[in-house]
Write an enzyme that holds these catalytic residues in place. Structure first.
Site, PDB file in Angstrom:
ATOM      1  N   PRO A 171       0.833  -1.205   0.000  1.00 52.64           N
ATOM      2  CA  PRO A 171       0.000   0.000   0.000  1.00 52.64           C
ATOM      3  C   PRO A 171       0.871   1.260   0.000  1.00 52.64           C
ATOM      4  CG  PRO A 171      -0.139  -1.120   2.132  1.00 52.64           C
ATOM      5  CD  PRO A 171       0.707  -1.979   1.249  1.00 52.64           C
ATOM      6  N   LEU A 226       5.539   2.198   4.664  1.00 54.30           N
ATOM      7  CA  LEU A 226       6.357   1.084   4.176  1.00 54.30           C
ATOM      8  C   LEU A 226       7.373   1.539   3.129  1.00 54.30           C
ATOM      9  CD1 LEU A 226       3.604  -1.684   3.908  1.00 54.30           C
ATOM     10  CD2 LEU A 226       5.228  -1.272   5.755  1.00 54.30           C
ATOM     11  N   ASP A 254      14.794   5.675   3.708  1.00 54.90           N
ATOM     12  CA  ASP A 254      13.904   4.900   2.830  1.00 54.90           C
ATOM     13  C   ASP A 254      14.565   4.636   1.482  1.00 54.90           C
ATOM     14  OD1 ASP A 254      12.160   5.266   4.905  1.00 54.90           O
ATOM     15  OD2 ASP A 254      10.501   5.981   3.680  1.00 54.90           O
ATOM     16  N   ALA A 266       9.736   5.903  -1.697  1.00 57.30           N
ATOM     17  CA  ALA A 266      11.143   5.662  -2.043  1.00 57.30           C
ATOM     18  C   ALA A 266      11.265   4.481  -3.003  1.00 57.30           C
ATOM     19  CB  ALA A 266      11.962   5.404  -0.782  1.00 57.30           C
TER      20      ALA A 266
HETATM   21  O1  PMV Z   1       7.414   7.654   5.290  1.00 59.58           O
HETATM   22  P1  PMV Z   1       7.708   6.580   6.233  1.00 59.58           P
HETATM   23  O2  PMV Z   1       6.525   6.300   7.045  1.00 59.58           O
HETATM   24  O3  PMV Z   1       8.321   5.425   5.589  1.00 59.58           O
HETATM   25  O4  PMV Z   1       8.740   7.081   7.377  1.00 59.58           O
HETATM   26  C1  PMV Z   1       9.931   7.697   7.141  1.00 59.58           C
HETATM   27  C2  PMV Z   1      10.786   7.700   8.370  1.00 59.58           C
HETATM   28  C3  PMV Z   1      10.988   9.035   9.055  1.00 59.58           C
HETATM   29  O5  PMV Z   1      12.049   8.818  10.001  1.00 59.58           O
HETATM   30  C4  PMV Z   1       9.737   9.434   9.813  1.00 59.58           C
HETATM   31  C5  PMV Z   1      11.371  10.154   8.093  1.00 59.58           C
HETATM   32  C6  PMV Z   1      12.747  10.023   7.489  1.00 59.58           C
HETATM   33  O6  PMV Z   1      12.984  10.677   6.449  1.00 59.58           O
HETATM   34  O7  PMV Z   1      13.610   9.323   8.037  1.00 59.58           O
END
Ligand code: PMV
Length: 308
Positions: free
Chosen positions: A97, A102, A148, A106
């Site tokens: 999703p 997740l 990511d 990226a």
């Molecule tokens: O977008 P997500 O939910 O995969 O989270 C990213 C992780 C964070 O630490 C919140 C932001 C980052 O850029 O590291």
């Protein structure tokens, strides 16, 4: 130059350290055994490029530097790609999703830059892949740490520190986990800026939480290498408590973590930016019981084996 080329990007779970990683602490992340697969075409394609289509996410966009987040992010990727492929049509298959925590954005960015480079006959190394995908991540995440994009491009389990080369972690044991997408959430960028604002207002309290999270990540790195899953689970629970104290959890995420622990998980936490989205549970020997317990309160549940 080719008429068609492909690229993949892996989705990820943050095992420990989200948010603190934006502020210079280490984090641990693991690639999922699935993600997104992009096919770039030029020449005889029925629709006019440039275009990016992801049917699973109801996405069909023309990259546009003045458009919405997705259109701007894709415009950055096309602009950074070789000029001869800037009219390509990119079709993307996604099996995770989007906007759930997740790393879907990226994974998409990595898959698109790889497919566009391959279409031009370029061989992108992993560092360049991360840098290019990072251009789009800046749009999606604001002050993105880069974690990511690193996992989407490299796979495996990584210890990540902003500004340093990611280090692959050799697991002492595979990690049987359950991931549940419990509710839609606000964009990562908003959660990152909310935590940044709290840090600005209450630097001592929030800074101490970042420090504590950094220590949990250090201990968890040792637990991963030793295959000490009970220790790892406890550290994940403690990390979740810190994230809750930072205001990143929700009643549904709390309930899901409690349900997973009652069903036998050794650890459970929100994963990613929080404010909804996904939680993960470490569930050695009880993956299906934990998944079944989470099913009624989740929009999407899957079992995953991290690290092979
Ligand atoms: O977008 P997500 O939910 O995969 O989270 C990213 C992780 C964070 O630490 C919140 C932001 C980052 O850029 O590291």
């Amino acid at each position: 130059m080719n008429d068609m080329a492909e690229g993949v990007g892996q989705a990820k779970l943050i095992l420990l350290g989200e948010h603190a990683v934006v502020h210079g602490r280490p984090a641990l992340a693991a690639a999922l055994d699935r993600g997104v697969h992009a096919t770039a075409r030029r020449g005889r394609v029925r629709v006019k490029g440039p275009r990016v289509r992801v049917p699973a996410w109801q996405v069909d966009v023309v990259p546009d530097a003045n458009g919405d987040d997705l259109e701007r992010a894709m415009a950055r990727l096309f602009e950074a790609s070789p000029s001869e492929v800037r009219d390509a049509v990119v079709d993307v298959e996604a099996v995770v999703p989007s906007r759930a925590g997740l790393g879907s954005s990226a994974a998409l960015s990595v898959a698109v830059v790889r497919a566009l480079a391959a279409l031009a006959g370029d061989d992108l190394d992993v560092i360049r892949t991360e840098v290019l995908a990072g251009l789009a991540e800046e749009v999606f995440h604001g002050r993105a740490s880069g974690i990511d994009a690193a996992v989407a491009a490299r796979g495996g389990v990584l210890r990540f520190l902003r500004g340093a080369a990611p280090v692959a972690v050799d697991l002492g044991a595979p990690l049987p986990a359950v991931v549940a997408y419990v509710e839609p959430r606000v964009p990562t960028r908003e959660m990152v800026s909310q935590v940044g604002a709290a840090y600005g207002k209450r630097p001592e309290e929030v800074g101490a939480r970042f420090e504590a999270i950094g220590r949990l990540v250090d201990d968890a790195t040792t637990a991963l290498v030793d295959g000490a899953l009970d220790d790892l689970g406890r550290l994940m629970n403690e990390n979740h408590a810190e994230l809750s104290a930072l205001g990143l959890s929700t009643p549904t995420l709390e309930e899901a973590c409690a349900v997973a622990r009652s069903a036998g998980a050794v650890g459970a936490k929100l994963t990613g930016a929080g404010g909804g989205g996904c939680m993960m549970a470490l569930a050695p020997g009880c993956e299906s019981e934990v998944a079944a317990a989470l099913e009624p309160l989740a929009l999407w549940v899957t079992t995953v084996r991290l690290g092979g």
